[in-house]
Design an enzyme around this catalytic site. Structure first.
Site, PDB file in Angstrom:
ATOM      1  CD  GLU A   1      54.756  41.259  45.218  1.00 17.73           C
ATOM      2  OE1 GLU A   1      54.605  40.124  45.724  1.00 17.73           O
ATOM      3  OE2 GLU A   1      54.219  42.286  45.672  1.00 17.73           O
TER       4      GLU A   1
ATOM      5  CB  CYS B   1      51.208  44.330  39.917  1.00 19.85           C
ATOM      6  SG  CYS B   1      51.111  46.138  39.867  1.00 19.85           S
TER       7      CYS B   1
ATOM      8  CG  HIS C   1      53.376  45.597  44.469  1.00 19.80           C
ATOM      9  ND1 HIS C   1      53.038  44.272  44.292  1.00 19.80           N
ATOM     10  CD2 HIS C   1      52.482  46.318  43.722  1.00 19.80           C
ATOM     11  CE1 HIS C   1      51.993  44.199  43.476  1.00 19.80           C
ATOM     12  NE2 HIS C   1      51.630  45.409  43.113  1.00 19.80           N
TER      13      HIS C   1
HETATM   14  N1  PCA Z   1      49.383  48.539  40.820  1.00 16.51           N
HETATM   15  C1  PCA Z   1      48.349  47.600  40.453  1.00 16.51           C
HETATM   16  C2  PCA Z   1      48.263  47.664  38.961  1.00 16.51           C
HETATM   17  C3  PCA Z   1      49.059  48.848  38.537  1.00 16.51           C
HETATM   18  C4  PCA Z   1      49.781  49.270  39.755  1.00 16.51           C
HETATM   19  O1  PCA Z   1      50.623  50.164  39.812  1.00 16.51           O
HETATM   20  C5  PCA Z   1      48.577  46.207  41.011  1.00 16.51           C
HETATM   21  O2  PCA Z   1      49.149  46.082  42.115  1.00 16.51           O
HETATM   22  O3  PCA Z   1      48.172  45.225  40.389  1.00 16.51           O
END
Ligand code: PCA
Length: 216
Positions: A82, A145, A169
């Site tokens: 990200e 996140c 992610h």
């Molecule tokens: N994914 C979510 C919140 C916690 C996670 O592991 C997200 O992408 O916001």
């Protein structure tokens, strides 16, 4: 001066799932030494109410040189680095406390967006060089996140020493997709989204990608 540690955070399971690959990767990385740096792993709650304090407290407590936070993006097919945290909380599902934020700022007085301070391009290239699918991403979404990325970047700005922060992610683990497919068949209660829910990556590759990120 002692080497400052690397903090790896991993979100706990959420959204009715029993596991989160981010949490599993964090647990396996905890205690390792990578590039002469101690890796400290910490689980994070999927709770808007616990942010931003939890990020500020961890930076204060551990004084890490680097923070790499991990989360699941269901249906993602690759490691997704990200680039930007945005000052918006807008949830598709409630968090683990039952909070459903709609069009709220993460911080009423904060900047509209904060850029990851990890070397995102170098991380992407290095992960790809090892044959693991990876890509840069312009948005971590508007759920926890993103709140995590934004909060750590903000806390780092206030810290007495420089702290590089960013978010990665990760896809589902294959076991999760298998479970999902069984649930779809047995209960007919979970829908599949454009078949992208089939995407997964094994945990050891996910962990290797995070190690490579630490090495950049
Ligand atoms: N994914 C979510 C919140 C916690 C996670 O592991 C997200 O992408 O916001």
């Amino acid at each position: 001066m002692a080497n400052r540690p690397v903090l790896i955070t991993g979100f706990e399971p959420y959204g009715g799932r029993g596991t989160n690959p981010a949490h599993e990767a964090m647990k396996q990385l905890h205690g390792r030494t990578i590039d002469g740096k101690t890796v400290i792993g910490r689980g994070l709650p999927v709770s808007f109410g616990r942010f931003p304090e939890i990020a500020a407290n961890l930076i204060e407590e551990l004084n890490p040189s680097t923070v790499i936070s991990l989360g699941l993006w269901p249906g993602e097919s690759m490691i997704r680095i990200e680039r930007i945290g945005v000052n918006i909380a807008d949830f598709g599902i409630p968090d683990n406390d039952g909070t459903l934020a709609v069009d709220e700022p993460v911080d009423r007085n904060g900047a509209a967006a904060l850029m990851s301070t990890l070397p995102t391009r170098a991380i992407e290239r290095a992960i790809l060089r090892e044959g693991i699918p990876a890509s840069l991403s312009a948005t971590a979404g508007t759920y926890l996140c993103n709140i995590c990325l934004y909060s750590f970047l903000q806390a780092a700005q206030q810290h007495r020493e420089p702290v590089a922060c960013g978010f990665i992610h990760v896809p589902y683990m294959p076991e999760q997709v298998a479970e999902l497919l069984v649930a779809v068949r047995d209960q007919a209660s979970v829908e599949l989204h454009q078949r992208s829910d089939f995407a997964s990556m094994d945990l050891q590759r996910i962990i290797r990608a995070v190690e490579i990120a630490i090495l950049q």
